[in-house]
Motif scaffolding. Structure first.
Motif, PDB file in Angstrom:
ATOM      1  N   UNK A 259      81.388 -89.470  -0.856  1.00  0.00           N
ATOM      2  CA  UNK A 259      80.651 -90.000  -1.752  1.00  0.00           C
ATOM      3  C   UNK A 259      80.930 -91.696  -1.767  1.00  0.00           C
ATOM      4  N   UNK A 260      82.092 -91.642  -1.394  1.00  0.00           N
ATOM      5  CA  UNK A 260      82.915 -93.192  -1.327  1.00  0.00           C
ATOM      6  C   UNK A 260      81.957 -93.895  -0.254  1.00  0.00           C
ATOM      7  N   UNK A 261      81.888 -93.357   1.100  1.00  0.00           N
ATOM      8  CA  UNK A 261      81.189 -94.007   2.151  1.00  0.00           C
ATOM      9  C   UNK A 261      79.700 -93.825   2.211  1.00  0.00           C
ATOM     10  N   UNK A 262      78.914 -92.891   1.504  1.00  0.00           N
ATOM     11  CA  UNK A 262      77.293 -92.563   1.351  1.00  0.00           C
ATOM     12  C   UNK A 262      76.983 -93.728   0.152  1.00  0.00           C
ATOM     13  N   UNK A 263      77.759 -93.800  -0.903  1.00  0.00           N
ATOM     14  CA  UNK A 263      77.103 -94.381  -1.823  1.00  0.00           C
ATOM     15  C   UNK A 263      76.261 -93.647  -2.735  1.00  0.00           C
ATOM     16  N   UNK A 264      75.473 -94.361  -3.681  1.00  0.00           N
ATOM     17  CA  UNK A 264      74.872 -93.577  -4.744  1.00  0.00           C
ATOM     18  C   UNK A 264      73.416 -93.148  -4.001  1.00  0.00           C
ATOM     19  N   UNK A 265      73.046 -93.586  -3.046  1.00  0.00           N
ATOM     20  CA  UNK A 265      71.485 -93.391  -2.375  1.00  0.00           C
ATOM     21  C   UNK A 265      71.468 -92.196  -1.711  1.00  0.00           C
ATOM     22  N   UNK A 266      72.681 -91.306  -1.570  1.00  0.00           N
ATOM     23  CA  UNK A 266      72.299 -89.861  -1.048  1.00  0.00           C
ATOM     24  C   UNK A 266      73.097 -88.954  -1.860  1.00  0.00           C
ATOM     25  N   UNK A 267      72.583 -87.672  -2.254  1.00  0.00           N
ATOM     26  CA  UNK A 267      72.899 -86.791  -3.033  1.00  0.00           C
ATOM     27  C   UNK A 267      73.845 -85.737  -2.325  1.00  0.00           C
ATOM     28  N   UNK A 268      74.960 -85.623  -2.827  1.00  0.00           N
ATOM     29  CA  UNK A 268      76.007 -84.607  -2.272  1.00  0.00           C
ATOM     30  C   UNK A 268      76.135 -83.444  -3.001  1.00  0.00           C
ATOM     31  N   UNK A 269      75.664 -82.093  -2.613  1.00  0.00           N
ATOM     32  CA  UNK A 269      75.704 -81.026  -3.055  1.00  0.00           C
ATOM     33  C   UNK A 269      76.881 -80.116  -2.445  1.00  0.00           C
TER      34      UNK A 269
END
Length: 176
Positions: free
Chosen positions: A135-145
């Motif tokens: 999440x730190x490198x992807x940011x808010x633009x990509x959902x992580x399930x």
């Protein structure tokens, strides 16, 4: 004063550790994502990712942290991965050596494929730190399930992983 402060830190650490061990995630929801990321390093992870791909839960899968000597045929031999999945839908990432570089490798793969959602497959005790790094490198633009592979970790494994997780949470804002 120092003894009280030390006691407070120990109590907060212990309460956090209890939360960490009680809240280990299980398998994720029946939800389709653009991609699946399997972080190597524990039993059942690759098998879980393959099962999700066979259930058509994503278009592609990245296996992150693969030894450079591993070839697709090795996945067939070791894990029984169907050749059709390897040919069309599985990418082997061999650039990462730890959880932080797994996240970096995954972020590049997500950007290359323009994905907006990924399912993160790793062992239950590793999920908090792996998800934090991703999440730190992807940011808010990509959902992580999150999709945790159940395990029976020892007390030492849990304590070590919880401490690593806390250290990363403290160090990351400072660029470490």
């Amino acid at each position: 004063m120092i003894v009280r402060l030390g006691s407070l830190v120990l109590v907060v650490w212990a309460l956090g550790f209890v939360w960490f061990t009680v809240a280990l995630p299980g398998p994720g929801p029946d939800l389709r994502t653009d991609g699946i990321v399997v972080v190597t390093g524990g039993p059942g992870r690759i098998q879980r990712g393959v099962a999700l791909m066979e259930a058509k839960q994503a278009r592609r899968m990245l296996i992150s942290g693969v030894d450079r000597r591993v070839r697709p045929r090795d996945l067939v031999a070791e894990y029984g991965v169907p050749r059709r999945l390897i040919a069309c839908c599985i990418d082997l990432g061999d650039e990462s050596v730890d959880t932080r570089s797994n996240a970096d490798e995954t972020a590049a793969w997500v950007a290359r494929n323009r994905y907006k959602s990924v399912r993160l497959v790793t062992t239950d005790w590793h999920m908090a730190r792996a998800r934090f790094e991703l999440r730190r490198v992807l940011g808010d633009g990509v959902a992580v399930v999150p999709d945790g592979v159940r395990s029976e970790p020892s007390f030492v494994v849990l304590m070590t992983e919880y401490t690593k997780y806390l250290l990363r949470r403290v160090a990351a804002p400072f660029g470490y």
